[in-house]
Structures are given as C-alpha cells and as structure tokens.
Write a protein that holds these residues in place. Sequence first.
Motif, mmCIF file in Angstrom:
data_model
loop_
_atom_site.group_PDB
_atom_site.id
_atom_site.type_symbol
_atom_site.label_atom_id
_atom_site.label_comp_id
_atom_site.label_asym_id
_atom_site.label_seq_id
_atom_site.Cartn_x
_atom_site.Cartn_y
_atom_site.Cartn_z
ATOM 1 N N HIS A 182 4.363 -56.662 -6.290
ATOM 2 C CA HIS A 182 3.515 -55.675 -6.957
ATOM 3 C C HIS A 182 2.221 -56.304 -7.423
ATOM 4 C CE1 HIS A 182 2.690 -52.532 -10.141
ATOM 5 N NE2 HIS A 182 3.079 -51.769 -9.136
ATOM 6 N N ASN A 183 1.157 -55.492 -7.479
ATOM 7 C CA ASN A 183 -0.132 -56.016 -7.943
ATOM 8 C C ASN A 183 -0.033 -56.623 -9.335
ATOM 9 O OD1 ASN A 183 -1.298 -55.176 -5.585
ATOM 10 N ND2 ASN A 183 -2.888 -53.947 -6.545
ATOM 11 N N SER A 184 0.801 -56.027 -10.196
ATOM 12 C CA SER A 184 0.931 -56.566 -11.545
ATOM 13 C C SER A 184 1.666 -57.900 -11.565
ATOM 14 C CB SER A 184 1.648 -55.562 -12.457
ATOM 15 O OG SER A 184 2.999 -55.387 -12.071
ATOM 16 N N GLY A 185 2.178 -58.330 -10.418
ATOM 17 C CA GLY A 185 2.822 -59.636 -10.311
ATOM 18 C C GLY A 185 1.953 -60.687 -9.654
ATOM 19 N N HIS A 186 0.672 -60.348 -9.379
ATOM 20 C CA HIS A 186 -0.234 -61.349 -8.790
ATOM 21 C C HIS A 186 -0.339 -62.601 -9.659
ATOM 22 C CE1 HIS A 186 -1.487 -59.095 -5.400
ATOM 23 N NE2 HIS A 186 -2.408 -58.349 -5.959
ATOM 24 N N TYR A 187 -0.235 -62.420 -10.971
ATOM 25 C CA TYR A 187 -0.391 -63.562 -11.884
ATOM 26 C C TYR A 187 0.629 -64.654 -11.610
ATOM 27 C CZ TYR A 187 3.815 -62.356 -14.483
ATOM 28 O OH TYR A 187 5.125 -62.128 -14.823
ATOM 29 N N THR A 188 1.755 -64.299 -10.977
ATOM 30 C CA THR A 188 2.804 -65.293 -10.733
ATOM 31 C C THR A 188 2.332 -66.415 -9.802
ATOM 32 O OG1 THR A 188 3.761 -64.049 -8.865
ATOM 33 C CG2 THR A 188 4.575 -63.533 -11.079
ATOM 34 N N LEU A 189 1.284 -66.145 -9.021
ATOM 35 C CA LEU A 189 0.730 -67.190 -8.148
ATOM 36 C C LEU A 189 0.194 -68.367 -8.947
ATOM 37 C CD1 LEU A 189 -1.223 -64.836 -5.739
ATOM 38 C CD2 LEU A 189 0.599 -66.394 -5.011
ATOM 39 N N ASP A 190 -0.341 -68.098 -10.138
ATOM 40 C CA ASP A 190 -1.071 -69.124 -10.880
ATOM 41 C C ASP A 190 -0.460 -69.477 -12.232
ATOM 42 O OD1 ASP A 190 -3.271 -69.281 -8.942
ATOM 43 O OD2 ASP A 190 -3.745 -67.261 -9.627
ATOM 44 N N ALA A 191 0.461 -68.662 -12.730
ATOM 45 C CA ALA A 191 0.956 -68.877 -14.092
ATOM 46 C C ALA A 191 2.456 -69.131 -14.176
ATOM 47 C CB ALA A 191 0.604 -67.673 -14.969
ATOM 48 N N CYS A 192 3.142 -69.167 -13.028
ATOM 49 C CA CYS A 192 4.599 -69.311 -13.039
ATOM 50 C C CYS A 192 5.048 -70.474 -12.157
ATOM 51 C CB CYS A 192 5.263 -68.027 -12.553
ATOM 52 S SG CYS A 192 5.044 -66.622 -13.642
#
Length: 379
Positions: A269-279
């Motif tokens: 999901h678009n709201s999970g894009h952050y997982t590329l850089d923060a997880c």
Amino acid sequence: MILPPATLAMLGGGQLGRFFVSAAHEMGYAVWVLDPDTNSPAGRIADRHLHAAYNDVHALAEIAAYCAAATTEFENVPAATLAYLAARIPTHPSAGAVGICQDRIAEKTFLRDNGFPHGLFTVVLNEADIESASIDLFPSILKVARLGYDGKGQTVVEDREAALVAYRAFKGEPAVLEKRLALDCEVSVVLARDAQGQVQCFPVAENRHTCGILDISIVPGRVTAALADEARDIARQVAAKLGYVGVLAVEFFVSGSQVFVNEMAPRPHNSGHYTLDACTVSQYEQQVRVLCGLPLHDPRTHSASVMVNLLGDCWFGVRGEAREPDWGMLHAVPNLKLHLYGKRQARPGRKMGHFTVVGDKLDDVLSLALAVRQELGID
C-alpha cells in the motif's frame, strides 16, 4: 520454500510492482511482469515484460510454465486469472480474497457479516434503494462498487435528492451509500500473513488525503497506544477471516476513541512506502517472503518517518507550463529519501514518486517534510 534463482511473476506493472521487482532482485530472484502497458514502471526493470492483457491465455500459460509463483500489485486483476494460475503454481493472494477486496459491496458485506466495526451503509442497485434508505445514512458518500480508487467514483451527498443525482451520474453502476463519520484522522495497518497463519504487522501509519489521494503518511501515527493495538488486532482478524496469504493493508477511520474499517487493499500500500527507509524490512520484501514461503521478518522501525506523495501536479508551474521539479533541492536535504517511479508522462493526480524524511524526533521530521512539500509547490 522457493529459493533463488527461481523466477517469480508479478501481475501488474505499476510502482508497487516495481518495488517488488527490486526487492526480489536483491534477494536473488528473477521476475516476469505481466502488464499491457509497454512503458510500465515494473516492466521496465523486469527480467521479462509480457505486454499482454491480464486474461491473455498465452501469456498466462507461459507464466504457469516458467514461473515458480505469482502475485499481484493491484486488486483489479480478474479473479479468473488468479484462479487459472493458482491451479498450476503457488499464487497469492487468492482469487477469493481479492474478489472481496475489489468490490465494495462484497467488502462491506464481509465486514458486516463478520462483526468488524464499519460505518453504516446500504447497497444501491437502483434508485429505489436510495429512496428507501434510512434517513440516518445522510449526509453520506456514494461510492461505485468496482474500480473506484484515489477518490474516483465517489461523491459526497448531503441528502436523498443529491444521492439520486449522483447515482444517475454513475449511470446505474452498483454502488454503496455510506454514512459520513465525524473523523479525527485516518490510519492504516500493513501486515504480512504467511500460509501457516503467522502475521507480522508494520507500525500504524497516520494518513492525510487530498482530493481522495494519499498526501502524507506519518509514522508512528499520532494515536493512543490502545487505539493502535486495536487497529492491529482488527487487521489481523480481517486477514484471518479472509484466509489471506500475502501483504494486506487495512485502512481505518478514527472517530473519538473508536476505529472503523474503511477498506482493504490486497497488496502493498502507498501508506507503507515508508517501510523502504524506516524499517528493518520493507513491505515489498515481506511480499517476496510470503510468496516464496520464507520466514517473515519482524518489521521494526529504526526511525520516525513522514512520506509525501509526489503527484504529476508537481511537474506543472503556476501557469500550467510543464517543467521538471528541482530534484537537486530534495537531494540536498539531510535524511530525505527520494523515490521516482520511472513513469514517462506526468499528469495531474498521477502518482509519479514520493519522498520520505526519516529522523529521531517525529515533530522535527514532520516539520521538515512539510517544508520541503511547500517548497515543491504542493498545495
């Protein structure tokens, strides 16, 4: 387990598929992409791009013959396509689960029948359904049952007469009439569930939309720990009831101390894009892991993050003239990660990329992300 250098199939060539291809390549897999668009973002970096429709029997036969497993990056792949492949190779998510998520009537009925918290709604198959709808439904939102996304196929209606006008504009398409809730915010939970029923949830994201399109995602979401736990628990139960295998996003409305399921997305999901850089693991790597039967990782965050969507509007100046945004400005910002999707043509409302700002303190990260957003001229 399916191990490298096996070949995987991705149905769909958008940016979510592109990130899957990248993750799979880094893990040692080859990827074929099926998408009719010859310039699809995922197809351009795949080992092979099949330029064909999603129900093309020859393309599907090739995938079944040469690929070890198949998955999808969007919910509108025909259920028959998923069923065809599932009879021949491991295919996740299932046609049944995707079928529920791709139809709002089936989705809302699933939530109601399984006792999940949801907004009041009624199914609209004709004008009589609106005329007989409870007055308690208004004001409401009329949503087409299929192919509505990013605010498309939705109309806010204040009363019965407005709902009838909106339904006529939908030209009789099946729809749902859903009561508008008094919202404090919107949040989402992205999770991965494997074939043994093991689940790993990413942190709850707080989401802000503009014109129905995701604008920014803030992680960790600024909600109470109890509410975040409840959202994650409901998301796990939704996945279990669906018998879901893959990456699933569950979006929620927050009203006071209550959460209501808005909709599900049977994919990253678009709201999970952050997982590329923060997880410690991205939603795309988890998608590869589920598909291949590998153990799921514990998706811990190492930074606070704010993701900002970059729509095609950024490519046009105040007078409407086309121009490339100042990427040098973004690359000069410390702890800002820019991701462009490789789409050939910018159009207003089209998702062209995103950037994520990471850091130790959420308030500082949010302030910086919003400042950069404004500098780009995003209204």
